[in-house]
Design a protein around this motif. Structure first.
Motif, PDB file in Angstrom:
ATOM      1  N   GLN A 123      40.619  42.721  38.244  1.00  0.00           N
ATOM      2  CA  GLN A 123      40.410  43.706  39.328  1.00  0.00           C
ATOM      3  C   GLN A 123      40.323  45.277  38.763  1.00  0.00           C
ATOM      4  O   GLN A 123      41.314  45.872  38.491  1.00  0.00           O
ATOM      5  CB  GLN A 123      41.541  43.660  40.247  1.00  0.00           C
ATOM      6  N   VAL A 124      39.220  45.408  38.147  1.00  0.00           N
ATOM      7  CA  VAL A 124      38.620  46.644  37.672  1.00  0.00           C
ATOM      8  C   VAL A 124      37.452  47.222  38.261  1.00  0.00           C
ATOM      9  O   VAL A 124      36.651  46.644  38.959  1.00  0.00           O
ATOM     10  CB  VAL A 124      38.865  46.552  36.005  1.00  0.00           C
ATOM     11  N   ASP A 125      37.300  48.379  37.764  1.00  0.00           N
ATOM     12  CA  ASP A 125      36.099  49.154  37.979  1.00  0.00           C
ATOM     13  C   ASP A 125      34.822  48.417  37.367  1.00  0.00           C
ATOM     14  O   ASP A 125      33.698  48.183  38.135  1.00  0.00           O
ATOM     15  CB  ASP A 125      35.999  50.677  38.030  1.00  0.00           C
ATOM     16  N   ALA A 126      35.099  48.335  36.062  1.00  0.00           N
ATOM     17  CA  ALA A 126      33.833  47.686  35.304  1.00  0.00           C
ATOM     18  C   ALA A 126      34.474  46.793  34.344  1.00  0.00           C
ATOM     19  O   ALA A 126      35.382  46.936  33.629  1.00  0.00           O
ATOM     20  CB  ALA A 126      33.277  48.791  34.590  1.00  0.00           C
TER      21      ALA A 126
ATOM     22  N   ALA B 224      24.542  49.628  32.384  1.00  0.00           N
ATOM     23  CA  ALA B 224      25.302  49.098  33.564  1.00  0.00           C
ATOM     24  C   ALA B 224      24.485  48.346  34.414  1.00  0.00           C
ATOM     25  O   ALA B 224      23.321  48.850  34.821  1.00  0.00           O
ATOM     26  CB  ALA B 224      26.168  50.227  34.084  1.00  0.00           C
ATOM     27  N   THR B 225      24.978  47.328  35.068  1.00  0.00           N
ATOM     28  CA  THR B 225      24.366  46.990  36.626  1.00  0.00           C
ATOM     29  C   THR B 225      25.538  46.844  37.356  1.00  0.00           C
ATOM     30  O   THR B 225      26.709  47.057  37.110  1.00  0.00           O
ATOM     31  CB  THR B 225      23.870  45.389  36.432  1.00  0.00           C
ATOM     32  N   ALA B 226      25.097  46.423  38.834  1.00  0.00           N
ATOM     33  CA  ALA B 226      26.199  46.075  39.728  1.00  0.00           C
ATOM     34  C   ALA B 226      26.859  44.888  39.249  1.00  0.00           C
ATOM     35  O   ALA B 226      26.159  44.097  38.583  1.00  0.00           O
ATOM     36  CB  ALA B 226      25.537  46.226  41.302  1.00  0.00           C
ATOM     37  N   ALA B 227      27.861  44.629  39.821  1.00  0.00           N
ATOM     38  CA  ALA B 227      28.805  43.388  39.358  1.00  0.00           C
ATOM     39  C   ALA B 227      28.334  42.044  40.193  1.00  0.00           C
ATOM     40  O   ALA B 227      28.941  41.045  40.004  1.00  0.00           O
ATOM     41  CB  ALA B 227      30.020  43.674  39.277  1.00  0.00           C
ATOM     42  N   GLY B 228      27.453  41.887  41.005  1.00  0.00           N
ATOM     43  CA  GLY B 228      27.350  40.737  42.121  1.00  0.00           C
ATOM     44  C   GLY B 228      28.609  40.302  42.759  1.00  0.00           C
ATOM     45  O   GLY B 228      29.316  41.012  43.190  1.00  0.00           O
ATOM     46  N   ARG B 229      28.876  39.178  42.361  1.00  0.00           N
ATOM     47  CA  ARG B 229      30.057  38.635  43.155  1.00  0.00           C
ATOM     48  C   ARG B 229      31.454  38.815  42.262  1.00  0.00           C
ATOM     49  O   ARG B 229      32.290  38.072  42.798  1.00  0.00           O
ATOM     50  CB  ARG B 229      29.819  37.064  43.179  1.00  0.00           C
ATOM     51  N   LEU B 230      31.399  39.433  41.266  1.00  0.00           N
ATOM     52  CA  LEU B 230      32.724  39.646  40.453  1.00  0.00           C
ATOM     53  C   LEU B 230      33.558  40.725  41.394  1.00  0.00           C
ATOM     54  O   LEU B 230      32.892  41.499  42.321  1.00  0.00           O
ATOM     55  CB  LEU B 230      32.332  40.304  39.047  1.00  0.00           C
ATOM     56  N   PRO B 231      34.693  40.685  41.123  1.00  0.00           N
ATOM     57  CA  PRO B 231      35.636  41.562  41.845  1.00  0.00           C
ATOM     58  C   PRO B 231      35.597  43.109  41.301  1.00  0.00           C
ATOM     59  O   PRO B 231      35.809  44.004  41.897  1.00  0.00           O
ATOM     60  CB  PRO B 231      37.019  41.156  41.686  1.00  0.00           C
ATOM     61  N   ALA B 232      34.913  43.292  40.124  1.00  0.00           N
ATOM     62  CA  ALA B 232      34.757  44.668  39.688  1.00  0.00           C
ATOM     63  C   ALA B 232      33.381  45.147  40.543  1.00  0.00           C
ATOM     64  O   ALA B 232      32.580  44.490  41.031  1.00  0.00           O
ATOM     65  CB  ALA B 232      34.183  44.509  38.063  1.00  0.00           C
ATOM     66  N   ARG B 233      33.281  46.563  40.233  1.00  0.00           N
ATOM     67  CA  ARG B 233      32.212  47.005  41.001  1.00  0.00           C
ATOM     68  C   ARG B 233      30.937  47.026  39.901  1.00  0.00           C
ATOM     69  O   ARG B 233      29.585  47.174  40.423  1.00  0.00           O
ATOM     70  CB  ARG B 233      32.326  48.731  41.280  1.00  0.00           C
ATOM     71  N   TRP B 234      30.973  47.190  38.631  1.00  0.00           N
ATOM     72  CA  TRP B 234      29.948  47.146  37.678  1.00  0.00           C
ATOM     73  C   TRP B 234      30.118  46.139  36.551  1.00  0.00           C
ATOM     74  O   TRP B 234      31.282  45.925  36.237  1.00  0.00           O
ATOM     75  CB  TRP B 234      29.872  48.731  37.328  1.00  0.00           C
ATOM     76  N   VAL B 235      28.929  45.872  35.946  1.00  0.00           N
ATOM     77  CA  VAL B 235      28.997  45.108  34.708  1.00  0.00           C
ATOM     78  C   VAL B 235      28.326  46.086  33.728  1.00  0.00           C
ATOM     79  O   VAL B 235      27.414  46.838  33.791  1.00  0.00           O
ATOM     80  CB  VAL B 235      28.416  43.802  34.690  1.00  0.00           C
ATOM     81  N   VAL B 236      29.053  46.464  32.591  1.00  0.00           N
ATOM     82  CA  VAL B 236      28.659  47.209  31.374  1.00  0.00           C
ATOM     83  C   VAL B 236      28.179  46.240  30.440  1.00  0.00           C
ATOM     84  O   VAL B 236      29.154  45.761  29.973  1.00  0.00           O
ATOM     85  CB  VAL B 236      29.537  48.133  30.987  1.00  0.00           C
TER      86      VAL B 236
END
Length: 172
Positions: free
Chosen positions: A14-17, A67-79
């Protein structure tokens, strides 16, 4: 900045990225990369394909991050960052440090305040977990001049041996 390390699954943080130890194709793979792509779902792959068609047609270079959006992850972004592959002769610790530095810079650009990081290059890319831990912790602490507004960095490590290496580096 709060820096911690935990043993766990980076896809549940549960993090932003969340930082992905990606391959240069950005299209998924094994290890952390495969786990993140599976958990994030097809939305992540679609965004990565768009990046390949637009910004990174030759693939993401080693040491770079995007970066991209995180799809179904609980984070907002994937770096996504591409670590150096020691088996291919990429042995410069500065190239490894660049992965962590650029990931934090991209997280800053997004406005992320909490980031989960894996042990980039400590898996199939053949880097010694102790060296990865030392480089990662020094970079995140800003000992190499890295500046960031990120408030929390959580190293999320899959195995006990890697966790021990990061705990030692944090205690040093």
């Amino acid at each position: 900045m709060e820096i911690s390390c935990v043993r766990g699954d980076i896809t549940t943080q549960q993090v932003d990225a969340v930082v992905n130890a990606a391959n240069s194709s950005l299209l998924g793979g094994g290890g952390v990369d495969g786990a993140i792509h599976r958990a994030a779902g097809p939305e992540l792959l679609a965004e990565c394909r768009r990046l390949r068609e637009t910004s990174w047609p030759e693939g993401l270079p080693t040491g770079e991050a995007v970066a991209t959006a995180a799809g179904r992850l609980p984070a907002r972004w994937v770096v996504h960052t591409v670590g150096p592959d020691r088996r291919r002769g990429q042995r410069d610790p500065q190239l490894l440090a660049s992965c962590f530095r650029r990931s934090l810079q991209v997280a800053d650009e997004l406005g992320a305040r909490s980031v989960a990081l894996p042990a980039v290059s400590a898996g199939v890319y053949g880097w010694d977990r102790e060296e990865v831990a030392d480089v990662a912790v020094a970079t995140v602490r800003g000992l190499d001049g890295t500046l960031t507004s990120v408030e929390e960095v959580r190293f999320v490590l899959f195995g006990a041996d890697v966790l021990t290496a990061f705990e030692r580096a944090l205690d040093a």
